[in-house]
Design an enzyme around this catalytic site. Structure first.
Site, PDB file in Angstrom:
ATOM      1  N   GLY A  28      -6.729  -5.516 -10.876  1.00 53.73           N
ATOM      2  CA  GLY A  28      -7.339  -4.557  -9.962  1.00 53.73           C
ATOM      3  C   GLY A  28      -8.258  -3.610 -10.696  1.00 53.73           C
ATOM      4  N   ARG A  29      -7.749  -2.392 -10.984  1.00 52.47           N
ATOM      5  CA  ARG A  29      -8.590  -1.388 -11.631  1.00 52.47           C
ATOM      6  C   ARG A  29      -9.068  -1.842 -13.004  1.00 52.47           C
ATOM      7  NH1 ARG A  29      -4.861   3.622 -11.819  1.00 52.47           N
ATOM      8  NH2 ARG A  29      -3.340   1.951 -12.169  1.00 52.47           N
ATOM      9  N   CYS A  37       0.836  -1.198   0.000  1.00 53.80           N
ATOM     10  CA  CYS A  37       0.000   0.000   0.000  1.00 53.80           C
ATOM     11  C   CYS A  37       0.876   1.255   0.000  1.00 53.80           C
ATOM     12  CB  CYS A  37      -0.914   0.009   1.219  1.00 53.80           C
ATOM     13  SG  CYS A  37      -1.988   1.470   1.287  1.00 53.80           S
TER      14      CYS A  37
END
Length: 315
Positions: free
Chosen positions: A223-224, A98
Site C-alpha cells: 500500500g503506502r 477499513c
C-alpha cells in the site's frame, strides 16, 4: 510470489493504480471501497470508482482489478454483488479492514470483526449471488480492539466461501501505527485452507523479506510502501528471484510517470482536485526520493494547472 496493490480510500484510486501498474511488478489490484447501504447501486457507481470495468476489468497495463464492496447487510451486499458481477470484473473483494471512524460508525469495515457470524453470512450471501467461477476474496484486520477473535473471523470468512484472505496485521484500534504483527498472519494461515496474503508495514525489500519469513505468505499486498516507492513491487519480485542486488527506480526514470499521472489527473478529475492530488503523491514520494522534497517545495503553493504544467516542462 504474487504482489497485490492495496485499496486506499482517497489516495490509491484508478489514476494512481494506472500509473503504478505501468511501472510494473504488480499482479493484481483491489479498488478502494464501494459503500453499500440499503440500496441497489446503479452500474455507473461501480464504473465511476472502478473505470477499469470498461476495459475488461484491467488497468491500462493489463493488471486485473477486483472491485471492493463495503457494507454490513448480507442481502443488500449480495444484490449489489450480483449487479457488479454482470459487469465482468475478475473477482469481487469484501472490506472488513477499513479502520475509519466514519465507516465503522455505520457498521462497516473493521467494526464487523466483533461479529464473525455476520462475516460468514455476508461472504456466503455474496458467493451465492455471483457466478460460481467468480472469485470472492476478503480483506480483514486482526480485530477491533484486540486480536482475540482473529482466527474465528478468518475461519468464518473461509466457511462463507471466500477464496482468498488478505490480512492487515493490525487491529482497528492500531490504525496505521507500527508495528504490524506479521506473526499473527502465520497463526491464521495455520487454521485456514485458502490462500492468505500478508499486508501491513511493508516499506522496502527488507520488510517484504521479513514479512514473508514471519508470516509464511508467498503473496504480499503493498500500500503506502508502493505509493512512496513505485519501484517497490519490481524490487521485491527481483529479490525473490535472485539474491543479487537490483537497481531501484531513480527519479529520472520516475519523472515520466509523474508527468503522465498529472496528465491523467487533469483529464479525469475535477479542476479543484488536480493540484492537490499531485502534491499528495509527491508528499509520499518524499519518503524515498530526496528529489521529491524539492518538487514538493516548488509546487506547494501552486494551484493553477498551467503553472504546474510549466514546472513539469522544465524537469
Amino acid at each position: 510470489m504474487t504482489i497485490l496493490l492495496a485499496p486506499m480510500e482517497g489516495l490509491l484510486d484508478f489514476v494512481l493504480r494506472d500509473i503504478l501498474t505501468r511501472v510494473g511488478g504488480v499482479d493484481r489490484c483491489v479498488s478502494e471501497f464501494i459503500r453499500v447501504t440499503n440500496t441497489l447501486l446503479p452500474e455507473q457507481v461501480f464504473t465511476r470508482v472502478v473505470p477499469e470495468l470498461l476495459n475488461g476489468g484491467c488497468t491500462f497495463a493489463g493488471v486485473p482489478v477486483r472491485p471492493q464492496l463495503l457494507g454490513s447487510d448480507p442481502v443488500c451486499l449480495a444484490e449489489n454483488a450480483a449487479r457488479l458481477a454482470a459487469l465482468g470484473p475478475p473477482g469481487i473483494d469484501l472490506n472488513f479492514g477499513c479502520p475509519a471512524k466514519t465507516v465503522n460508525r455505520h457498521g462497516g469495515g473493521a467494526a464487523l470483526l466483533d461479529e464473525p457470524e455476520l462475516l460468514l453470512a455476508i461472504a456466503a450471501a455474496v458467493c451465492r449471488a455471483v457466478p460460481a467461477e467468480m472469485p470472492v476474496s476478503a480483506k480483514m484486520r486482526l480485530g477491533v480492539h484486540d486480536d482475540s477473535r482473529a482466527l474465528e473471523c478468518a475461519l468464518a470468512l473461509e466457511a462463507g466461501g471466500a477464496s482468498e484472505l488478505v490480512v492487515h496485521a493490525r487491529t482497528k484500534a492500531d490504525a496505521y501505527r507500527p508495528p504490524a504483527y506479521w506473526e499473527r498472519i502465520a497463526d491464521i494461515r495455520a487454521v485456514v485452507r485458502i490462500p492468505v496474503v500478508a499486508n501491513g508495514e511493508i516499506w522496502n525489500v527488507q520488510d517484504a523479506l521479513r514479512c514473508r519469513a514471519v508470516s509464511g505468505c508467498d503473496s504480499l499486498m503493498l500500500g503506502r510502501g508502493m505509493v512512496s516507492d513505485p519501484g517497490l513491487a519490481l524490487a521485491v519480485q527481483a529479490a525473490m528471484a535472485s539474491p543479487v542486488q537490483h537497481p531501484a527506480i531513480n527519479w529520472a526514470t520516475l519523472l515520466p510517470f509523474i508527468a503522465e499521472f498529472w496528465r491523467l489527473v487533469c483529464t479525469r478529475l475535477e479542476r479543484r482536485q488536480q493540484a492537490g492530488r499531485l502534491k499528495q503523491w509527491l508528499n509520499f514520494l518524499r519518503r524515498h526520493h530526496p528529489e521529491a522534497e524539492l518538487a514538493y517545495g516548488a509546487l506547494r503553493t501552486l494551484s493553477e494547472p498551467a503553472d504546474i504544467d510549466r514546472w513539469l516542462a522544465l524537469q
